[in-house]
Design an enzyme around this catalytic site. Structure first.
Site, mmCIF file in Angstrom:
data_model
loop_
_atom_site.group_PDB
_atom_site.id
_atom_site.type_symbol
_atom_site.label_atom_id
_atom_site.label_comp_id
_atom_site.label_asym_id
_atom_site.label_seq_id
_atom_site.Cartn_x
_atom_site.Cartn_y
_atom_site.Cartn_z
ATOM 1 N N HIS A 1 -8.079 -5.476 7.345
ATOM 2 C CA HIS A 1 -7.862 -4.447 8.366
ATOM 3 C C HIS A 1 -8.098 -4.979 9.760
ATOM 4 O O HIS A 1 -9.193 -5.421 10.078
ATOM 5 C CB HIS A 1 -8.677 -3.173 8.154
ATOM 6 N N GLU B 1 -2.574 -1.734 -3.262
ATOM 7 C CA GLU B 1 -3.714 -0.967 -2.742
ATOM 8 C C GLU B 1 -3.386 0.518 -2.778
ATOM 9 O O GLU B 1 -2.226 0.892 -2.623
ATOM 10 C CB GLU B 1 -3.939 -1.270 -1.262
ATOM 11 N N HIS C 1 0.860 -1.184 0.000
ATOM 12 C CA HIS C 1 0.000 0.000 0.000
ATOM 13 C C HIS C 1 0.900 1.239 0.000
ATOM 14 O O HIS C 1 1.187 1.789 1.068
ATOM 15 C CB HIS C 1 -0.905 -0.035 1.238
ATOM 16 N N GLY D 1 -1.505 -7.218 7.571
ATOM 17 C CA GLY D 1 -0.186 -6.634 7.730
ATOM 18 C C GLY D 1 0.212 -6.432 9.172
ATOM 19 O O GLY D 1 1.049 -7.150 9.719
HETATM 20 N N1 PXP Z 1 -6.700 -3.390 3.523
HETATM 21 C C1 PXP Z 1 -6.455 -2.065 3.363
HETATM 22 C C2 PXP Z 1 -7.210 -1.332 2.323
HETATM 23 C C3 PXP Z 1 -5.491 -1.414 4.140
HETATM 24 O O1 PXP Z 1 -5.259 -0.103 3.973
HETATM 25 C C4 PXP Z 1 -4.768 -2.151 5.093
HETATM 26 C C5 PXP Z 1 -3.711 -1.474 5.909
HETATM 27 O O2 PXP Z 1 -2.702 -1.000 5.073
HETATM 28 C C6 PXP Z 1 -5.057 -3.521 5.232
HETATM 29 C C7 PXP Z 1 -6.040 -4.108 4.434
HETATM 30 C C8 PXP Z 1 -4.345 -4.391 6.220
HETATM 31 O O3 PXP Z 1 -4.652 -3.969 7.513
HETATM 32 P P1 PXP Z 1 -3.761 -4.445 8.745
HETATM 33 O O4 PXP Z 1 -2.416 -3.837 8.556
HETATM 34 O O5 PXP Z 1 -4.497 -3.915 9.937
HETATM 35 O O6 PXP Z 1 -3.720 -5.946 8.700
#
Ligand code: PXP
Length: 237
Positions: A190, A70, A43, A213
């Site tokens: 997320h 992303e 991302h 992540g």
């Molecule tokens: N999906 C999106 C659109 C995100 O912005 C993020 C964080 O960069 C994630 C998934 C992954 O989230 P996390 O880091 O909390 O696992």
């Protein structure tokens, strides 16, 4: 089957803290795949505090599973995605200075823009997913703009999970059923972690992919990257 895509932004954040190439992001991506990851997610944010635009072609060259980029589709981002042709591009409506993504698209207000942007990417053979809250109007809007998949924003689920599991998951169950009926593929991401992932996976039919992540990289500090990826894969079985 639900694919585990590892978001390696936090690895890049540590690398960038010292201005050297340590840890080596490319090696980490290769190792994630070697340890069982079924996709690599990045991302790149406008300030490039995590993954940088320069990292993208290097990652594109070595990722052999599924490469997912992303981000907020401004012109600079779109050019980079079109130049590098990942397997999947996930569109996220995050503000340039956002700490992290914190809401899905309003697919009704942004209908024209999303339709045009999604077509541009699909014309180059890139699968498109859009980040979305579990709200029926937004899911209907997602179908209208022609996206291949949606990615549920699971932050609110993770937040409410400890208070009331059933309530926290219900909107995702209802909207996953709707999305499936409308022919949309379903991803999620997320704040998913080793405490809430099994419950989410078991509750949501047809979950194609999760991208994780922050928690996964944090867990790797304690368990090591290989063990951690195996632990997440186990939860998705
Ligand atoms: N999906 C999106 C659109 C995100 O912005 C993020 C964080 O960069 C994630 C998934 C992954 O989230 P996390 O880091 O909390 O696992």
């Amino acid at each position: 089957m639900t694919r585990l895509s590892v978001n390696i932004n936090k690895v890049a954040l540590i690398r960038n803290a010292r201005g050297s190439n340590y840890p080596d992001l490319i090696q980490v991506a290769k190792d994630c795949e070697r340890f069982g990851a079924e996709g690599i997610t990045v991302h790149p944010r406008p300030d490039e505090r995590h993954v940088t635009y320069k990292d993208i072609p290097l990652l594109k060259d070595i990722v052999t599973t599924e490469f997912n980029i992303e981000g907020n589709p401004n012109e600079k981002f779109l050019k980079m995605v079109l130049d590098n042709k990942p397997d999947q591009c996930t569109l996220v409506p995050d503000a340039p200075d956002a700490l992290t993504s914190d809401a899905g698209w309003n697919t009704i207000k942004n209908e024209k823009f999303l339709k045009k942007t999604i077509k541009r990417l699909q014309n180059e053979g890139i699968r498109v997913s859009i980040f979305i809250d579990p709200i029926p109007e937004m899911i209907h809007g997602a179908q209208k703009v022609g996206t291949d998949r949606i990615e549920f924003y699971t932050g609110p689920f993770a937040h409410d999970f400890h208070q009331n599991k059933e309530n926290s998951i219900q909107p995702y169950i209802d909207n996953a059923i709707l999305a499936h009926e409308l022919g949309l593929g379903i991803n999620a991401g997320h704040d998913l972690n080793l405490e809430n992932l099994t419950y989410f996976k078991k509750s949501i039919p047809n979950l194609l992919e999760v991208s994780i992540g922050h928690a996964l990289i944090t867990d790797a500090l304690y368990f090591g990257l290989h063990n951690t990826i195996q632990m997440y894969l186990q939860q998705l079985k």
